[in-house]
Design a protein around this motif. Structure first.
Motif, PDB file in Angstrom:
ATOM      1  N   ASP A 153     -10.611   1.476   0.015  1.00 50.77           N
ATOM      2  CA  ASP A 153     -11.169   2.779   0.378  1.00 50.77           C
ATOM      3  C   ASP A 153     -11.072   3.049   1.876  1.00 50.77           C
ATOM      4  OD1 ASP A 153     -11.838   3.212  -2.256  1.00 50.77           O
ATOM      5  OD2 ASP A 153     -13.937   2.606  -2.020  1.00 50.77           O
ATOM      6  N   VAL A 154     -11.121   1.997   2.688  1.00 50.16           N
ATOM      7  CA  VAL A 154     -11.216   2.159   4.139  1.00 50.16           C
ATOM      8  C   VAL A 154      -9.865   2.022   4.837  1.00 50.16           C
ATOM      9  CG1 VAL A 154     -12.172   1.121   6.244  1.00 50.16           C
ATOM     10  CG2 VAL A 154     -13.626   1.460   4.241  1.00 50.16           C
ATOM     11  N   LEU A 155      -9.045   1.096   4.372  1.00 45.78           N
ATOM     12  CA  LEU A 155      -7.781   0.808   5.059  1.00 45.78           C
ATOM     13  C   LEU A 155      -6.606   1.527   4.398  1.00 45.78           C
ATOM     14  CD1 LEU A 155      -8.167  -3.048   5.589  1.00 45.78           C
ATOM     15  CD2 LEU A 155      -8.438  -1.257   7.323  1.00 45.78           C
ATOM     16  N   PRO A 156      -5.586   1.859   5.173  1.00 46.76           N
ATOM     17  CA  PRO A 156      -4.358   2.412   4.575  1.00 46.76           C
ATOM     18  C   PRO A 156      -3.742   1.406   3.605  1.00 46.76           C
ATOM     19  CG  PRO A 156      -4.360   2.685   6.960  1.00 46.76           C
ATOM     20  CD  PRO A 156      -5.507   1.781   6.646  1.00 46.76           C
ATOM     21  N   GLU A 158      -0.817   0.313   3.262  1.00 46.72           N
ATOM     22  CA  GLU A 158       0.089  -0.682   3.831  1.00 46.72           C
ATOM     23  C   GLU A 158      -0.680  -1.842   4.486  1.00 46.72           C
ATOM     24  OE1 GLU A 158       0.018   2.844   6.788  1.00 46.72           O
ATOM     25  OE2 GLU A 158       0.045   2.526   4.611  1.00 46.72           O
ATOM     26  N   GLU A 159      -1.889  -1.533   4.995  1.00 46.03           N
ATOM     27  CA  GLU A 159      -2.695  -2.599   5.598  1.00 46.03           C
ATOM     28  C   GLU A 159      -3.295  -3.503   4.522  1.00 46.03           C
ATOM     29  OE1 GLU A 159      -2.823  -3.453   8.823  1.00 46.03           O
ATOM     30  OE2 GLU A 159      -1.295  -1.884   8.938  1.00 46.03           O
ATOM     31  N   VAL A 160      -3.714  -2.908   3.414  1.00 45.69           N
ATOM     32  CA  VAL A 160      -4.233  -3.712   2.310  1.00 45.69           C
ATOM     33  C   VAL A 160      -3.137  -4.638   1.793  1.00 45.69           C
ATOM     34  CG1 VAL A 160      -5.163  -3.666  -0.039  1.00 45.69           C
ATOM     35  CG2 VAL A 160      -5.936  -1.977   1.661  1.00 45.69           C
ATOM     36  N   ALA A 161      -1.928  -4.087   1.638  1.00 44.46           N
ATOM     37  CA  ALA A 161      -0.808  -4.908   1.167  1.00 44.46           C
ATOM     38  C   ALA A 161      -0.503  -6.024   2.165  1.00 44.46           C
ATOM     39  CB  ALA A 161       0.425  -4.026   0.963  1.00 44.46           C
ATOM     40  N   PHE A 162      -0.578  -5.697   3.459  1.00 45.22           N
ATOM     41  CA  PHE A 162      -0.325  -6.709   4.478  1.00 45.22           C
ATOM     42  C   PHE A 162      -1.376  -7.819   4.424  1.00 45.22           C
ATOM     43  CE2 PHE A 162      -1.016  -8.391   8.776  1.00 45.22           C
ATOM     44  CZ  PHE A 162       0.248  -8.896   9.035  1.00 45.22           C
ATOM     45  N   MET A 163      -2.646  -7.436   4.251  1.00 46.11           N
ATOM     46  CA  MET A 163      -3.709  -8.433   4.171  1.00 46.11           C
ATOM     47  C   MET A 163      -3.491  -9.361   2.977  1.00 46.11           C
ATOM     48  SD  MET A 163      -7.252  -6.442   5.178  1.00 46.11           S
ATOM     49  CE  MET A 163      -8.159  -7.994   5.400  1.00 46.11           C
ATOM     50  N   LYS A 164      -3.140  -8.783   1.844  1.00 44.97           N
ATOM     51  CA  LYS A 164      -2.918  -9.607   0.650  1.00 44.97           C
ATOM     52  C   LYS A 164      -1.747 -10.561   0.843  1.00 44.97           C
ATOM     53  CE  LYS A 164      -4.948  -6.372  -2.691  1.00 44.97           C
ATOM     54  NZ  LYS A 164      -4.699  -5.505  -3.875  1.00 44.97           N
ATOM     55  N   GLU A 165      -0.716 -10.085   1.550  1.00 45.28           N
ATOM     56  CA  GLU A 165       0.437 -10.952   1.832  1.00 45.28           C
ATOM     57  C   GLU A 165       0.006 -12.132   2.717  1.00 45.28           C
ATOM     58  OE1 GLU A 165       4.817 -10.740   4.059  1.00 45.28           O
ATOM     59  OE2 GLU A 165       3.638  -8.919   3.737  1.00 45.28           O
ATOM     60  N   CYS A 166      -0.795 -11.846   3.737  1.00 40.73           N
ATOM     61  CA  CYS A 166      -1.290 -12.914   4.608  1.00 40.73           C
ATOM     62  C   CYS A 166      -2.140 -13.902   3.823  1.00 40.73           C
ATOM     63  CB  CYS A 166      -2.109 -12.326   5.759  1.00 40.73           C
ATOM     64  SG  CYS A 166      -1.138 -11.454   7.009  1.00 40.73           S
ATOM     65  N   GLU A 167      -2.969 -13.383   2.931  1.00 39.11           N
ATOM     66  CA  GLU A 167      -3.852 -14.253   2.147  1.00 39.11           C
ATOM     67  C   GLU A 167      -3.050 -15.129   1.188  1.00 39.11           C
ATOM     68  OE1 GLU A 167      -7.300 -10.854   2.518  1.00 39.11           O
ATOM     69  OE2 GLU A 167      -6.367 -11.212   0.565  1.00 39.11           O
TER      70      GLU A 167
END
Length: 303
Positions: A153-156, A158-167
């Motif tokens: 809800d808060v992040l774009p 592409e940022e959510v996808a980036f976070m999941k990739e990092c995780e």
């Protein structure tokens, strides 16, 4: 009981830092979150309750592996096996109670501390006058679902996808990832900025935190992923206050379920509050807490 700091020597030989503030015949033992957090957000609890017209002796301590208390060598597999368990931290609460000479007292716990309150109320509830579960659900699966939704809800996207990739890759130290975590922290953990909990150097007990939680508040890669307590809530027999921030990491839907399942309980929420709503909006947080204690003392709670 005398105000100030007291070092407790546990039966296992380790030492815990404890501190007592305030005065009066009502006693409140405060458990911090994390795990691996520390006592800091309880430092003004006695003063805040006094502002609400209530004299309470507040006892706080840093759990084993946290800030001023002893730091075991968790790199030793035998030490980790013995002390990085739910059972250890639950029984630690009981030993602290005994060594501080508390009985017929109130127990408050924030986040991980709220997990310990739930378990303590079931196992050692005969010692409690009342329980306060602050920002903790009864099933971690609900938390995981909620924190994933709020970051979407808060992040774009592409940022959510980036976070999941990092995780997925274990790339926790990536600066872009940590910047995204800070955006989420400021929306759902410490909404009042600058945060009173900010420090030049992190004070967290990382070994304990990583064993149970993971890298940050928005992922669970540790033992907490398997914590489910819903079927035990009916065994909490003492008056219980559930207090949650209106904008936090823990879902209010789970809190409402808990209110229905804990026999003598009440849910309150703190406007503009995040996960640390005792700091975000202390006047409302501590009014709720003071009202609860008064009602229990007067035998009028939930009548």
């Amino acid at each position: 009981m005398k105000q100030g700091t007291k070092i407790l020597t546990l039966d296992n030989g380790y030492h815990l830092w404890t501190n007592t503030q305030g005065e009066g015949d009502i006693h409140l033992l405060a458990l911090h979150g994390g795990p691996g957090g520390n006592h800091e957000y309880w430092e003004d609890t006695a003063a805040q309750l006094k502002k609400q017209g209530l004299n309470v002796q507040v006892h706080m301590y840093d759990q084993l592996g946290s800030l001023y208390s002893d730091q075991p060598d968790y790199s030793d597999p035998e030490v980790a096996k013995k002390y990085l368990t739910y059972e250890y931290f639950l029984d630690e609460v009981e030993e602290v109670r005994q060594k501080l000479g508390l009985d017929n007292f109130y127990l408050i716990g924030q986040s991980w501390g709220g997990l310990l309150v739930q378990e303590y109320a079931v196992k050692y509830g005969q010692h409690l006058k009342g329980a306060i579960i602050s920002s903790m659900v009864d099933d971690v699966d609900d938390y995981v679902e909620h924190v994933n939704k709020i970051r979407e809800d808060v992040l774009p996207a592409e940022e959510v996808a980036f976070m999941k990739e990092c995780e997925n890759n274990g790339n926790w130290d990536n600066q872009r990832y940590q910047d995204d975590v800070q955006v989420l922290n400021k929306n759902f953990v410490d909404r009042k900025q600058p945060s009173k909990l900010d420090h030049v150097k992190s004070l967290d007990g990382d070994a304990v935190y990583h064993a149970f939680q993971g890298d940050n508040e928005f992922v669970i890669t540790g033992k907490l992923a398997d914590w489910h307590f819903t079927d035990q809530l009916h065994n909490i027999k003492v008056p219980t206050l559930l207090t949650f921030g209106e904008h936090e990491t823990m879902p209010l839907s789970a809190a409402r379920r808990m209110e229905k399942l804990i026999p003598n309980s009440k849910l309150v929420t703190t406007p503009n509050g995040g996960h640390h709503h005792m700091l975000d909006n202390p006047d409302v947080y501590y009014k709720h807490l003071a009202d609860f204690i008064r009602q229990v003392e007067n035998n009028t709670f939930n009548q």
